[in-house]
Design an enzyme around this catalytic site. Structure first.
Site, PDB file in Angstrom:
ATOM      1  N   GLY A   1      -0.224   0.558  -5.059  1.00  0.00           N
ATOM      2  CA  GLY A   1      -1.429  -0.235  -5.123  1.00  0.00           C
ATOM      3  C   GLY A   1      -2.101   0.123  -6.023  1.00  0.00           C
TER       4      GLY A   1
ATOM      5  N   CYS B   1       0.977  -1.020   0.339  1.00  0.00           N
ATOM      6  CA  CYS B   1      -0.055   0.827   0.038  1.00  0.00           C
ATOM      7  C   CYS B   1       1.136   1.271  -0.124  1.00  0.00           C
ATOM      8  CB  CYS B   1      -0.988  -0.181   1.349  1.00  0.00           C
ATOM      9  SG  CYS B   1      -1.693  -1.453   1.251  1.00  0.00           S
TER      10      CYS B   1
ATOM     11  N   TYR C   1      13.556  -3.045  -4.719  1.00  0.00           N
ATOM     12  CA  TYR C   1      12.538  -3.242  -6.047  1.00  0.00           C
ATOM     13  C   TYR C   1      10.999  -2.635  -5.731  1.00  0.00           C
ATOM     14  CZ  TYR C   1       8.173  -4.950  -8.647  1.00  0.00           C
ATOM     15  OH  TYR C   1       6.520  -5.327  -8.785  1.00  0.00           O
TER      16      TYR C   1
HETATM   17  P1  AMP Z   1       7.824 -13.693 -10.979  1.00  0.00           P
HETATM   18  O1  AMP Z   1       7.888 -14.544 -11.921  1.00  0.00           O
HETATM   19  O2  AMP Z   1       7.564 -14.757  -9.890  1.00  0.00           O
HETATM   20  O3  AMP Z   1       9.917 -14.731 -10.903  1.00  0.00           O
HETATM   21  O4  AMP Z   1       8.835 -12.469 -10.221  1.00  0.00           O
HETATM   22  C1  AMP Z   1       9.567 -11.552 -10.787  1.00  0.00           C
HETATM   23  C2  AMP Z   1       9.212 -10.882 -10.575  1.00  0.00           C
HETATM   24  O5  AMP Z   1       8.351  -9.839 -10.296  1.00  0.00           O
HETATM   25  C3  AMP Z   1      10.182  -9.975 -10.631  1.00  0.00           C
HETATM   26  O6  AMP Z   1      10.404  -9.419 -12.137  1.00  0.00           O
HETATM   27  C4  AMP Z   1       9.635  -8.249 -10.180  1.00  0.00           C
HETATM   28  O7  AMP Z   1      10.231  -7.472 -10.517  1.00  0.00           O
HETATM   29  C5  AMP Z   1       8.433  -8.577  -9.723  1.00  0.00           C
HETATM   30  N1  AMP Z   1       8.175  -8.556  -8.647  1.00  0.00           N
HETATM   31  C6  AMP Z   1       8.817  -8.861  -7.095  1.00  0.00           C
HETATM   32  N2  AMP Z   1       8.498  -8.871  -6.587  1.00  0.00           N
HETATM   33  C7  AMP Z   1       7.313  -8.680  -6.204  1.00  0.00           C
HETATM   34  C8  AMP Z   1       5.960  -8.097  -5.566  1.00  0.00           C
HETATM   35  N3  AMP Z   1       6.014  -7.796  -4.300  1.00  0.00           N
HETATM   36  N4  AMP Z   1       5.152  -7.653  -5.824  1.00  0.00           N
HETATM   37  C9  AMP Z   1       5.236  -7.192  -7.385  1.00  0.00           C
HETATM   38  N5  AMP Z   1       5.560  -7.391  -8.186  1.00  0.00           N
HETATM   39  C10 AMP Z   1       7.118  -8.128  -7.435  1.00  0.00           C
END
Ligand code: AMP
Length: 489
Positions: free
Chosen positions: A47, A21, A262
């Protein structure tokens, strides 16, 4: 393709929402609601599923909450002018599990014996279930599934008289992470939990004080940054000015290091560090640690861009936009459900074939969670004709869930919790996979070394070292809260 199990929900609360958030508050401005809407717009990355604003003037509270983006819901003269009054707070939220329900949209508002109180919360409490069961037993009726509602009930039953004392009393009983903005008839209050896990900054525009999750929300309204709200600090802004108290037992500050990696916007300055500069420095460290020979450094846009710039600068390997992002799709994570998430990656990125063909490519991304993005991107880059694909990640392996307000799945869904790095590289389909070391990460955020005894940041998603007890997760065995509550019976 990994066969990932679906999200697990807590048996006590099956439409539980994981929250990420952004919060905003302003005191004493004739355009308080318009400024709040702008501030929330700048915090939209924190968010994207719902937004809400509560204002107060002449003892009257006004509220507008809606599912969807700030720009789609706070864009008309009507909405803004109905949100009258010089004091306001606002909230943007993002959930990835369970249904998104209007009743879960913040700020949450309640009437008390002392008048109205609205609260907007960034973070997650870790003893929600325990407190909630106790509160329900003693007759509290919950209107939502939000952990924030716990705070409202604890304020309601507190035996103290002033709002601030009651808030302190309530917060002494909760565990976990919380940055809060609260609105009463005559004040705006900002709070950061004792570890300061989530950010909160203080600013000023004209004579009006502002509270916001990040400095980018100050920039949009032309406000000056004053300082970060300190961990464990409560700032009360009212007609007399600004008043700060530190009512909690001091503990070491543990700001979330993933905000730098991130979550926060690159143009924000948090805890005296510009997020973009930190991300670049992580890329530089990563290049020193990995030493790969390649023809180009390609970011996975947008989150991988600053680290890739740092990587390219430090290694001397040219930076190229070898992947192009379609900006009209939300973050991959937003879509609840693995099927849509997979599809989302295809919608979002395309390889820039003319650049990549016949080249040895270093891809830079910020993190691997389930591995979905990496697998798709690696496939895409190979299909575009890259001769070698190396993947460099600007965080250590995400091997533990976050319980403090960054949505990560349960451990069994985290790729790094299930496999070695070599196995991950194989599964993703890259020639090599390199994560920045935890020490390299600490160097990039300006620390000489990570203090093993008492780390300077919350890095629990990488190390499993959680700064607070996790009462709900540990089965609600921590009864200290229960005794506190029953003492008042
Ligand atoms: P994944 O495809 O599940 O490995 O997610 C990794 C991607 O999601 C990365 O490229 C990050 O930029 C993004 N990411 C990582 N943590 C989060 C989060 N908590 N919320 C949203 N996006 C995320």
């Amino acid at each position: 393709m990994l066969n990932m199990p679906p999200f697990k929900s807590h048996p006590f609360d099956d439409d539980k929402l994981h929250e990420e958030c952004g919060i905003f508050g302003i005191f004493g401005h004739e355009e308080a609601s318009a400024h709040t809407a702008l501030g929330l717009h700048a915090l939209q990355h924190r968010g994207q599923e719902a937004a809400g604003v509560v204002t107060v003037g002449d003892g009257q509270f006004h509220s507008h909450k809606a599912l969807g983006h700030v720009g789609d819901n706070f864009n008309s003269e009507n909405v803004i002018s109905e949100l009258s009054g010089p004091n306001a707070i606002g909230h943007v939220r993002y959930s990835t599990t369970g249904g998104t329900l209007l009743r879960n949209v913040q700020p949450i508002f309640a009437e008390f014996d002392f008048g109205g109180l609205a609260i907007g919360h960034n973070g997650n409490l870790t003893n929600t279930q325990t407190l909630r069961k106790t509160l329900i037993k003693r007759g509290c009726i919950f209107q939502s599934t939000m952990d924030t509602e716990i705070i409202i009930h604890l304020v309601a039953i507190s035996l103290y008289s002033s709002v601030v004392d009651r808030l302190v009393d309530a917060l002494r009983q909760v565990e976990g992470a919380y940055s809060l903005v609260a609105l009463t008839e005559d004040s705006v209050i900002g709070v950061r939990d004792p570890h300061g896990v989530r950010p909160l900054v203080l600013g000023k525009v004209g004579d009006s004080y502002i509270l916001a999750s990040e400095t980018c929300a100050l920039d949009i309204i032309g406000a000056d940054f004053i300082r970060d709200v300190e961990p464990g600090e409560i700032i009360v802004i009212n007609a007399e000015g600004i008043h700060s108290i530190k009512p909690f037992a001091p503990v070491t500050s543990r700001f979330c290091i993933f905000e730098y990696i991130y979550f926060a916007r690159p143009d924000s300055v948090l805890e005296n560090k510009n997020v973009y500069n930190v991300r670049k420095a992580i890329g530089e460290e990563l290049s020193r640690e990995s030493r790969i020979e390649a023809d180009m450094v390609v970011p996975v846009p947008d989150s991988g861009v600053p680290a890739a710039i740092g990587y390219a600068e430090a290694s001397g390997i040219p930076f190229e936009l070898g992947i192009i992002r379609n900006h009209y799709v939300g973050r991959t994570f937003i879509e609840p459900g693995q099927e849509i998430r997979n599809f989302g990656v295809k919608l979002k990125h395309n390889a820039n074939k003319a650049k990549i063909e016949g080249k040895r490519v270093i891809l830079v991304d910020d993190s691997i969670v389930r591995g979905t993005t990496s697998m798709k991107i690696a496939d895409m880059v190979r299909a575009a004709g890259a001769t070698e694909v190396h993947l460099c990640i600007s965080s250590p392996p995400t091997a533990y869930s976050c319980y403090y307000g960054i949505d990560t799945p349960e451990r069994e869904d985290l790729m790094a919790a299930q496999m070695s790095i070599d196995e991950m590289a194989k599964q993703i389909g890259v020639d090599s996979l390199q994560f920045i070391s935890i020490e390299g990460l600490y160097r990039a955020v300006g620390e000489k070394t990570r203090n093993e005894e008492c780390p300077q940041f919350c890095d629990a998603c990488f190390t499993g070292g959680y700064p607070t007890v996790l009462t709900d997760k540990e089965g609600g065995n921590n009864t200290s809260q229960l005794s506190l509550l029953s003492e008042r019976d």
